[in-house]
Design a protein around this motif. Structure first.
Motif, mmCIF file in Angstrom:
data_model
loop_
_atom_site.group_PDB
_atom_site.id
_atom_site.type_symbol
_atom_site.label_atom_id
_atom_site.label_comp_id
_atom_site.label_asym_id
_atom_site.label_seq_id
_atom_site.Cartn_x
_atom_site.Cartn_y
_atom_site.Cartn_z
ATOM 1 N N GLY A 227 0.801 -1.219 0.000
ATOM 2 C CA GLY A 227 0.000 0.000 0.000
ATOM 3 C C GLY A 227 0.831 1.264 0.000
ATOM 4 N N CYS A 228 1.960 1.242 0.692
ATOM 5 C CA CYS A 228 2.799 2.441 0.785
ATOM 6 C C CYS A 228 3.780 2.580 -0.372
ATOM 7 N N SER A 229 3.797 1.612 -1.262
ATOM 8 C CA SER A 229 4.835 1.567 -2.298
ATOM 9 C C SER A 229 4.783 2.743 -3.263
ATOM 10 N N GLY A 230 3.654 3.402 -3.380
ATOM 11 C CA GLY A 230 3.568 4.527 -4.307
ATOM 12 C C GLY A 230 3.514 5.880 -3.642
ATOM 13 N N MET A 231 3.682 5.927 -2.321
ATOM 14 C CA MET A 231 3.456 7.184 -1.624
ATOM 15 C C MET A 231 4.544 8.218 -1.874
ATOM 16 N N LEU A 232 5.717 7.797 -2.274
ATOM 17 C CA LEU A 232 6.727 8.733 -2.767
ATOM 18 C C LEU A 232 6.688 8.814 -4.288
ATOM 19 N N MET A 233 6.530 7.645 -4.921
ATOM 20 C CA MET A 233 6.608 7.614 -6.375
ATOM 21 C C MET A 233 5.470 8.373 -7.039
ATOM 22 N N CYS A 234 4.295 8.382 -6.451
ATOM 23 C CA CYS A 234 3.168 9.080 -7.088
ATOM 24 C C CYS A 234 3.437 10.580 -7.235
ATOM 25 N N PRO A 235 3.772 11.303 -6.151
ATOM 26 C CA PRO A 235 4.054 12.727 -6.349
ATOM 27 C C PRO A 235 5.333 12.994 -7.132
ATOM 28 N N VAL A 236 6.359 12.146 -6.964
ATOM 29 C CA VAL A 236 7.597 12.352 -7.711
ATOM 30 C C VAL A 236 7.358 12.154 -9.213
ATOM 31 N N THR A 237 6.592 11.121 -9.567
ATOM 32 C CA THR A 237 6.282 10.895 -10.985
ATOM 33 C C THR A 237 5.430 12.023 -11.544
ATOM 34 N N TYR A 238 4.482 12.494 -10.752
ATOM 35 C CA TYR A 238 3.646 13.625 -11.184
ATOM 36 C C TYR A 238 4.522 14.839 -11.497
ATOM 37 N N ALA A 239 5.493 15.116 -10.600
ATOM 38 C CA ALA A 239 6.394 16.240 -10.837
ATOM 39 C C ALA A 239 7.271 15.997 -12.065
ATOM 40 N N ALA A 240 7.754 14.762 -12.218
ATOM 41 C CA ALA A 240 8.637 14.443 -13.345
ATOM 42 C C ALA A 240 7.923 14.594 -14.685
ATOM 43 N N LYS A 241 6.633 14.294 -14.701
ATOM 44 C CA LYS A 241 5.874 14.376 -15.947
ATOM 45 C C LYS A 241 5.434 15.793 -16.274
#
Length: 367
Positions: free
Chosen positions: A81-95
């Protein structure tokens, strides 16, 4: 902060608890494969909402765990469940941001995320003392639900483009291929020990070190860990600013930060042997938090090496190393603690940081 009561209530030893909690980063790392695919294929918002729901379930399972096996299940579900809690905002910023601004915002995102660690210092110590460790898991479930509501209400995202020419398995193989590729090998290798040190020093062994070796009660130990937490909040934002200011030397900054963090761990353990006071621990934990925060430069290096349409998979590939390394090193630290005490467990992370830092300049990948 609750290691002693968890061991008592679950019927496990210190190394057994390390193995149990190591299931969290292990599940986290394994989940990075589908998360990386989902972020590029379906978008940030739906991925985040699904993962937050899983995190809430995992927290609830932790609250009702009665023994090591039920806690193991809870840790695995929580890790997923926590696996995307950093990746989601970081990916949003990267895109959505140009590469030259991503390093700064990557640091800001991690700094904001690390504010959650404030809750796991003195506030968690008070909660455990007054309501028991299960209340901490209930609080986490409520936080996950609140975060999901906020994501649903606030995040605005255009629909992810359809990828009719590629299947899900093709995307999954791409994540694995990126993890093993020379294109981002340097950041992937240094990531193996980087976040492991944060989880090991601040998350698992910092509290037992202060309580069992330095003789502090739970709440005073939590107060000392607040210094490290404050550094882990300020550090990523500062590292992001430095990355933007000294882009030509960002890899050197990252390596120096990791070597300095290793030295801080070594001095903490040495201070225990030499009888240094708790004030020295507070200072060294603060230094450790500031220096290890240079890990955010890994995200900027990977972003610079990848086009926007592959950045979610590339960042997820690196995150497999971040949390896979944490699982491996946490298990090793548990064995070291059982054999030679908590100081030996801390030195496992110092050794890991030194090895990956010395290897980084010799590896291919972005600089």
């Amino acid at each position: 902060m609750a290691a002693d009561v968890l061991q008592r209530d679950l019927g496990v030893t210190a190394d057994g608890l390390a193995a149990l909690t190591g299931a969290f980063p292990a599940a986290f790392a394994l989940a990075m494969l589908p998360v990386g695919v989902a972020l590029d294929r379906y978008g940030v918002k739906p991925t985040a909402l699904a993962l937050l729901a899983i995190a809430a379930v995992g927290s609830a399972l932790g609250a009702v765990a009665m023994g090591p096996w039920s806690m193991l299940v809870a840790q695995i579900v929580l890790g997923i469940g926590c696996s995307g809690m950093l990746m989601c905002p970081v990916t949003y910023a990267a895109k959505t941001l140009p590469p030259q601004r991503f390093g700064l915002w990557g640091g800001v995102i991690q700094a904001f995320g690390n504010t959650g660690m404030l809750l796991s210092a003195s506030p968690l110590a008070l909660l455990v003392d007054h309501a028991g460790w299960r209340a901490g898991y209930v609080a986490c479930a409520l936080l996950a639900i609140g975060a999901a509501v906020a994501v649903f209400a606030v995040v605005r995202e255009t629909s992810a483009p359809l990828q009719a020419r590629r299947g899900v398995l093709d995307d999954a193989r791409d994540v694995v291929g990126l993890l093993l590729s020379s294109a981002i090998r340097g950041p992937v290798v240094i990531a193996f020990a980087s976040f492991a040190a944060v989880l090991g020093v601040r998350g698992l062994w910092g509290g037992p070190w202060l309580m069992e070796v330095k003789g502090l009660a739970r709440v005073p130990a939590g107060n000392v860990l607040l210094f490290c937490t404050a550094a882990l909040i300020a550090g990523p934002a500062l590292a992001g600013v430095l990355e933007r200011r000294f882009q030509r030397h960002r890899a050197a900054l990252m390596v120096a930060g990791h070597l300095g963090a290793a030295l801080a761990i070594i001095l903490i353990v040495a201070g225990g042997l030499l009888g240094w006071g708790v004030a020295a621990d507070a200072v060294l934990l603060t230094v450790f938090g500031l220096l290890i925060s240079s890990q955010v430069i890994c995200f900027a290096l990977v972003r610079a090496a990848m086009p926007p349409e592959r950045v979610g998979r590339a960042l997820s590939a690196m995150n497999i190393s971040f949390f896979g390394g944490a699982a491996v090193m946490q298990a090793i630290s548990g064995v070291a603690a059982a054999a030679s005490g908590i100081g030996a467990a801390l030195l496992v992370f110092a050794a890991g940081l030194i090895l990956v830092s010395l290897a980084f300049p010799r590896l291919p990948g972005p600089r």
